[in-house]
Design a protein around this motif. Structure first.
Motif, mmCIF file in Angstrom:
data_model
loop_
_atom_site.group_PDB
_atom_site.id
_atom_site.type_symbol
_atom_site.label_atom_id
_atom_site.label_comp_id
_atom_site.label_asym_id
_atom_site.label_seq_id
_atom_site.Cartn_x
_atom_site.Cartn_y
_atom_site.Cartn_z
ATOM 1 N N ASP A 101 63.473 72.850 92.492
ATOM 2 C CA ASP A 101 64.718 73.238 91.776
ATOM 3 C C ASP A 101 64.588 72.648 90.438
ATOM 4 O O ASP A 101 65.079 73.071 89.261
ATOM 5 C CB ASP A 101 65.634 72.887 92.645
ATOM 6 N N THR A 102 64.372 71.339 90.194
ATOM 7 C CA THR A 102 64.197 70.594 89.198
ATOM 8 C C THR A 102 63.436 71.236 88.148
ATOM 9 O O THR A 102 63.648 71.114 86.832
ATOM 10 C CB THR A 102 64.069 69.294 89.249
ATOM 11 N N ALA A 103 62.063 71.409 88.660
ATOM 12 C CA ALA A 103 61.244 72.008 87.843
ATOM 13 C C ALA A 103 61.425 73.265 87.122
ATOM 14 O O ALA A 103 61.150 73.824 85.945
ATOM 15 C CB ALA A 103 59.674 72.023 88.666
ATOM 16 N N CYS A 104 62.018 74.181 87.898
ATOM 17 C CA CYS A 104 62.677 75.496 87.374
ATOM 18 C C CYS A 104 63.450 75.187 86.107
ATOM 19 O O CYS A 104 63.411 75.937 85.037
ATOM 20 C CB CYS A 104 63.212 76.293 88.514
ATOM 21 N N GLN A 105 64.621 74.261 86.456
ATOM 22 C CA GLN A 105 65.292 74.133 85.417
ATOM 23 C C GLN A 105 64.720 73.578 83.985
ATOM 24 O O GLN A 105 65.005 73.698 82.844
ATOM 25 C CB GLN A 105 66.470 72.972 85.719
ATOM 26 N N LEU A 106 63.840 72.668 84.100
ATOM 27 C CA LEU A 106 63.050 71.980 83.016
ATOM 28 C C LEU A 106 62.071 72.995 82.528
ATOM 29 O O LEU A 106 62.047 73.001 81.386
ATOM 30 C CB LEU A 106 61.978 70.894 83.761
ATOM 31 N N GLN A 107 61.564 73.894 83.109
ATOM 32 C CA GLN A 107 60.588 75.167 82.630
ATOM 33 C C GLN A 107 61.559 75.949 81.833
ATOM 34 O O GLN A 107 60.959 76.517 80.643
ATOM 35 C CB GLN A 107 59.863 75.699 83.641
ATOM 36 N N ALA A 108 62.486 76.036 82.327
ATOM 37 C CA ALA A 108 63.695 77.092 81.515
ATOM 38 C C ALA A 108 63.803 76.459 80.227
ATOM 39 O O ALA A 108 63.972 77.106 79.250
ATOM 40 C CB ALA A 108 65.121 77.307 81.947
ATOM 41 N N GLY A 159 65.014 83.675 85.710
ATOM 42 C CA GLY A 159 65.541 84.460 86.973
ATOM 43 C C GLY A 159 64.484 84.602 87.844
ATOM 44 O O GLY A 159 64.991 84.679 89.045
ATOM 45 N N VAL A 160 63.192 84.917 87.578
ATOM 46 C CA VAL A 160 62.170 84.956 88.233
ATOM 47 C C VAL A 160 61.813 83.906 89.124
ATOM 48 O O VAL A 160 61.783 83.761 90.369
ATOM 49 C CB VAL A 160 60.986 85.685 87.375
ATOM 50 N N MET A 161 61.864 82.793 88.584
ATOM 51 C CA MET A 161 61.237 81.721 89.088
ATOM 52 C C MET A 161 62.413 81.114 89.930
ATOM 53 O O MET A 161 62.069 80.416 90.954
ATOM 54 C CB MET A 161 61.310 80.538 87.969
ATOM 55 N N GLY A 162 63.950 81.529 89.634
ATOM 56 C CA GLY A 162 64.834 80.977 90.740
ATOM 57 C C GLY A 162 64.615 81.786 91.869
ATOM 58 O O GLY A 162 65.238 81.035 92.931
ATOM 59 N N ARG A 163 64.110 82.813 91.904
ATOM 60 C CA ARG A 163 63.891 83.617 93.338
ATOM 61 C C ARG A 163 62.595 83.038 94.047
ATOM 62 O O ARG A 163 62.258 83.755 95.303
ATOM 63 C CB ARG A 163 63.859 85.074 93.166
ATOM 64 N N ILE A 164 61.793 82.418 93.657
ATOM 65 C CA ILE A 164 60.346 81.843 94.302
ATOM 66 C C ILE A 164 60.938 80.543 95.136
ATOM 67 O O ILE A 164 61.364 79.631 94.655
ATOM 68 C CB ILE A 164 59.302 81.375 93.144
ATOM 69 N N THR A 165 60.316 80.590 96.621
ATOM 70 C CA THR A 165 60.513 79.609 97.380
ATOM 71 C C THR A 165 59.026 78.958 97.586
ATOM 72 O O THR A 165 58.161 80.009 97.744
ATOM 73 C CB THR A 165 61.117 79.930 98.590
ATOM 74 N N CYS A 166 58.907 77.728 97.714
ATOM 75 C CA CYS A 166 57.771 77.199 98.208
ATOM 76 C C CYS A 166 57.278 77.454 99.738
ATOM 77 O O CYS A 166 58.004 77.367 100.693
ATOM 78 C CB CYS A 166 57.555 75.680 98.110
ATOM 79 N N GLN A 167 55.950 77.701 100.005
ATOM 80 C CA GLN A 167 55.509 78.197 101.236
ATOM 81 C C GLN A 167 54.251 77.174 101.611
ATOM 82 O O GLN A 167 53.496 77.229 100.485
ATOM 83 C CB GLN A 167 54.960 79.496 101.500
ATOM 84 N N GLY A 168 54.107 76.654 102.631
ATOM 85 C CA GLY A 168 52.934 76.052 103.069
ATOM 86 C C GLY A 168 51.507 76.839 102.620
ATOM 87 O O GLY A 168 51.555 77.978 102.904
ATOM 88 N N GLY A 169 50.544 76.066 102.403
ATOM 89 C CA GLY A 169 49.481 76.634 102.126
ATOM 90 C C GLY A 169 48.434 75.716 101.354
ATOM 91 O O GLY A 169 48.697 74.608 101.008
ATOM 92 N N HIS A 170 47.132 75.979 101.224
ATOM 93 C CA HIS A 170 46.232 75.402 100.392
ATOM 94 C C HIS A 170 46.273 75.695 99.114
ATOM 95 O O HIS A 170 46.850 76.819 98.567
ATOM 96 C CB HIS A 170 44.856 75.468 100.896
ATOM 97 N N THR A 171 45.675 74.808 98.060
ATOM 98 C CA THR A 171 45.716 75.212 96.548
ATOM 99 C C THR A 171 44.765 76.169 96.164
ATOM 100 O O THR A 171 43.768 76.496 97.215
ATOM 101 C CB THR A 171 45.140 74.052 95.861
ATOM 102 N N GLN A 172 45.241 77.120 95.281
ATOM 103 C CA GLN A 172 44.148 78.322 94.901
ATOM 104 C C GLN A 172 44.199 78.315 93.380
ATOM 105 O O GLN A 172 44.438 79.111 92.706
ATOM 106 C CB GLN A 172 45.128 79.546 95.512
ATOM 107 N N ILE A 173 43.621 77.043 93.059
ATOM 108 C CA ILE A 173 43.622 76.975 91.524
ATOM 109 C C ILE A 173 42.542 77.812 91.088
ATOM 110 O O ILE A 173 42.569 78.394 89.722
ATOM 111 C CB ILE A 173 43.381 75.521 91.184
#
Length: 244
Positions: free
Chosen positions: A61-68, A107-121
């Protein structure tokens, strides 16, 4: 996904200070951004890539605000377009359309929720390569905390991105040693930069993100003008860190 627990850095962060080693890394990062040749013909296109796995939920949530804030700062210069790329869960990696306003992206970022999984860089780099082959890209920014893939595969794709003249700026949350080695090498291969940040240093991350966005939007001249600002400007932040 475990993160390195640096008690000394955490203690300093709680007091509003910065650990000496972290200060040096951030100062070096800002210097590298300022000295990276500006891509004035690239139309201000920035790919913003995010690790949205469960380990990053506490600071999401903090990251979303900073990115905005980052996008809003760049918007004051004009011409910046941002494509969001993020991964999470089991094999999910998505790339958005190009956004031209911070509000739409937030607005788009605010609707994203984190989900468990491995990195996909690897998929992030593939998406960046695909975009760079179609249109000119000023830079790629990546924010994550770990790396669970074959580093040679990542470096191969990073090298391809470097050949296309697209620098990659990597921000690492925490101090995972495996991730740090990989991120530093990716930055080197793309002629970009690497910088760690602590989860508690929100303002610090905000300044770093805005500095890169300003660079992507207007090149070195715009970044120099941004640093000359008082208050929350990147130049003031750099001076404070050097004095630590």
């Amino acid at each position: 996904m475990a993160k390195t627990d640096d008690k000394r850095t955490s203690a300093l962060t709680q007091k509003g200070e910065t650990a000496p080693s972290e200060s040096s890394d951030i100062a070096a990062f800002l210097d590298k951004v300022q000295n990276t040749p500006p891509q004035t013909d690239r139309g201000g296109r920035l790919i913003f890539a995010l690790d949205a796995t469960m380990s990053r939920q506490p600071t999401w949530d903090t990251a979303c605000q900073l990115q905005a804030e980052m996008f809003q700062e760049a918007a004051s210069i004009g011409g910046l377009k941002i494509k969001l790329v993020y991964f999470r869960g089991f094999g999910e990696c998505k790339a958005s359309r190009w956004f031209e306003t911070g509000r739409d992206l937030a607005g788009v970022m605010g609707r994203i929720t984190c989900q468990g999984g491995h990195t996909q860089i690897r998929k992030v780099l593939a998406a960046a390569l695909s975009a760079a082959e179609k249109e000119k890209i000023a830079a790629v920014v990546y924010v994550g905390d770990c790396m669970e893939e074959d580093v040679d595969t990542l470096c191969d794709k990073a090298g391809q991105l470097g050949l296309l003249g697209v620098p990659m700026f990597l921000f690492q949350e925490g101090r995972d040693a495996v991730a740090e080695r990989a991120f530093r090498e990716i930055a080197r291969l793309t002629n970009g930069a690497y910088c760690p940040f602590d989860a508690g240093a929100a303002r610090q991350l905000a300044e770093l993100l805005k500095a890169v966005a300003v660079y992507a939007s207007g090149g070195r001249k715009a970044l120099a003008a941004f640093e000359r600002k008082g208050g929350q400007g990147a130049r003031l932040l750099l001076e404070q860190l050097r004095d630590c």
